[in-house]
Design an enzyme around this catalytic site. Structure first.
Site, PDB file in Angstrom:
ATOM      1  CG  ASP A   1      -0.239  -0.163   2.526  1.00  0.00           C
ATOM      2  OD1 ASP A   1       0.784  -0.868   2.575  1.00  0.00           O
ATOM      3  OD2 ASP A   1      -0.705   0.399   3.530  1.00  0.00           O
TER       4      ASP A   1
ATOM      5  CD  GLU B   1       3.249  -0.999   7.690  1.00  0.00           C
ATOM      6  OE1 GLU B   1       3.558  -0.893   8.894  1.00  0.00           O
ATOM      7  OE2 GLU B   1       3.348  -0.042   6.875  1.00  0.00           O
ATOM      8  CD  GLU B   2       2.787   3.172   5.391  1.00  0.00           C
ATOM      9  OE1 GLU B   2       2.656   3.681   6.536  1.00  0.00           O
ATOM     10  OE2 GLU B   2       3.881   3.091   4.809  1.00  0.00           O
TER      11      GLU B   2
ATOM     12  CG  HIS C   1       6.036   8.156   6.040  1.00  0.00           C
ATOM     13  ND1 HIS C   1       4.967   7.980   6.898  1.00  0.00           N
ATOM     14  CD2 HIS C   1       6.398   6.907   5.674  1.00  0.00           C
ATOM     15  CE1 HIS C   1       4.708   6.692   7.040  1.00  0.00           C
ATOM     16  NE2 HIS C   1       5.578   6.019   6.300  1.00  0.00           N
TER      17      HIS C   1
END
Length: 390
Positions: free
Chosen positions: A79, A137-138, A362
């Site tokens: 993801d 996962e995020e 990020h």
């Protein structure tokens, strides 16, 4: 290892192509419809037993060799994040406001390539292999737990995974013994008072002042409750409330995160938080509502399996350095797998300042040195090819 090196070299350009394709077409957690289809298309001709839509958008592909053999699982997530891609590269994200800013596209490309190599070498294997392609996962609650509940770990004896890292140079494998990631929890506290005019605070019950005091007192938890030889973080990162300079609002909202490794420390933090909230209610005559969200558990590596990883890479071609590093207070839902079966999680370095690749995860300029993909595949293949029943 030279044979594997040649396999990796032969598949390298296609691996880069897959990674860039996914980088250009990212999808957010729980919305990975096109990505899961793309993954399936890349592994559908390898002779694997493939289950789709496992626990949601997950894929479980099994390479069964012998019923009497142990079974190793390898995991990659796929993801993306709600971040605008600001890189000036041909493979920049084509989806506004969404990008692979954490490297999950790289994880998936590496695992697909690993599956291709191992499927072609199945006659050499002394272990069954399960390839776990995990969604979400995020974003809490994550995809790992749902995949486990849907049978992703059925028959699995050990599990391994790697995460690319911009902290470490290409060719570096970084690892952490014991706890590697913290439990990552979130909280929201709503402080209810009674609104009024800013010029007449005595006629109101001010939730702003109560909330400010609450934030200050929460900071005493780590310094005065947690054993100084243990780790914890209590962070209030948001304070929302009010609409005008001269109006006391009816309520304010505080949000934050709590990070711990050990359950006993987490229990102590929650106990003190509850006591502080009750004290604020009594002191300021407000009402507080706590909404606590338990996130991913702490990730505890099995040191025996970590030793196997390091031993399997003693003659590696692309992994040139292995180094131990301290744990992170970040969260990772690979921890759910390690609660069920022994295994470990480690970092594959992809930092290369000479190529301008040194932005953190990020970040809108995040990228990887794609040469690092070779080391990641080498690690995953070596874990399997050098397996013995340890």
């Amino acid at each position: 290892m030279m044979k594997i090196q040649q396999d990796i070299e032969n598949l390298y350009e296609e691996m880069v192509h897959m990674r860039r394709h996914m980088h250009m077409h990212p999808e957010l957690s729980f919305k990975e419809a096109e990505t899961k289809q793309y993954i399936y298309e890349q592994i559908s001709d390898l002779g694997l037993d493939i289950r789709q839509n496992v626990g949601g958008n997950g894929i479980v592909a099994r390479l069964d060799i012998d019923d009497d053999f142990k079974t190793i699982a390898l995991r990659a997530d796929f993801d993306a994040l709600p971040i605008e891609d600001e890189k000036d590269v041909p493979y920049r994200s084509t989806v506004p406001g969404i990008m692979h800013a954490c490297g999950h596209d790289a994880h998936t490309a590496m695992l697909i390539t690993t599956a291709r190599i191992l499927a072609a070498r199945k006659e050499e294997l002394k272990v069954n292999v399960v390839f776990l392609f995990q969604h979400a996962e995020e974003m809490l609650p994550g995809g790992a737990q749902a995949m486990i509940e849907d049978g992703a770990l059925d028959g699995v004896d050990y599990i391994f995974g790697t995460h690319v890292s911009s902290l470490y140079p290409t060719g570096t494998l970084s690892y952490t013994k014991d706890f590697a990631y913290a439990a990552a929890d979130a909280f929201t506290i709503t402080v209810e008072g009674r609104g009024g005019h800013g010029a007449e605070p005595h006629e109101a019950v001010d939730p702003v002042v109560a909330g400010a005091s609450l934030i200050q007192q929460l900071q005493s938890i780590v310094s005065r409750t947690v054993d100084p030889l243990k780790s914890a973080v209590v962070t209030t990162s948001m304070f929302n409330g009010g609409s005008s300079f001269n109006v006391i609002p009816n309520s304010v909202e505080l949000r934050g995160t709590i990070r711990t490794f050990e359950q006993s420390v987490k229990d102590d933090v929650l106990r003190r938080m509850d006591g502080i909230i009750k004290g604020i209610e009594s002191s300021f005559e407000v009402t507080c509502k706590l909404d606590y969200q338990h996130g991913y558990p702490a990730l505890l590596n099995n040191n025996s399996q970590l030793d196997h990883v390091l031993h399997s890479l003693e003659d590696a071609a692309y992994v040139k350095i292995t180094e131990e590093n301290p744990p992170s207070m970040g969260g990772e839902d690979f921890a759910y797998y390690l609660e069920k079966v022994p295994g470990c999680y480690f970092y594959t370095g992809v930092r290369n300042p000479e190529k301008g690749i040194d932005h953190p995860h990020h970040h809108p300029l995040f990228d990887i040195d794609e040469d690092g993909l070779k080391a990641g595949v080498e690690s995953l293949c070596s874990i399997v090819l050098n397996f013995n029943d340890h």
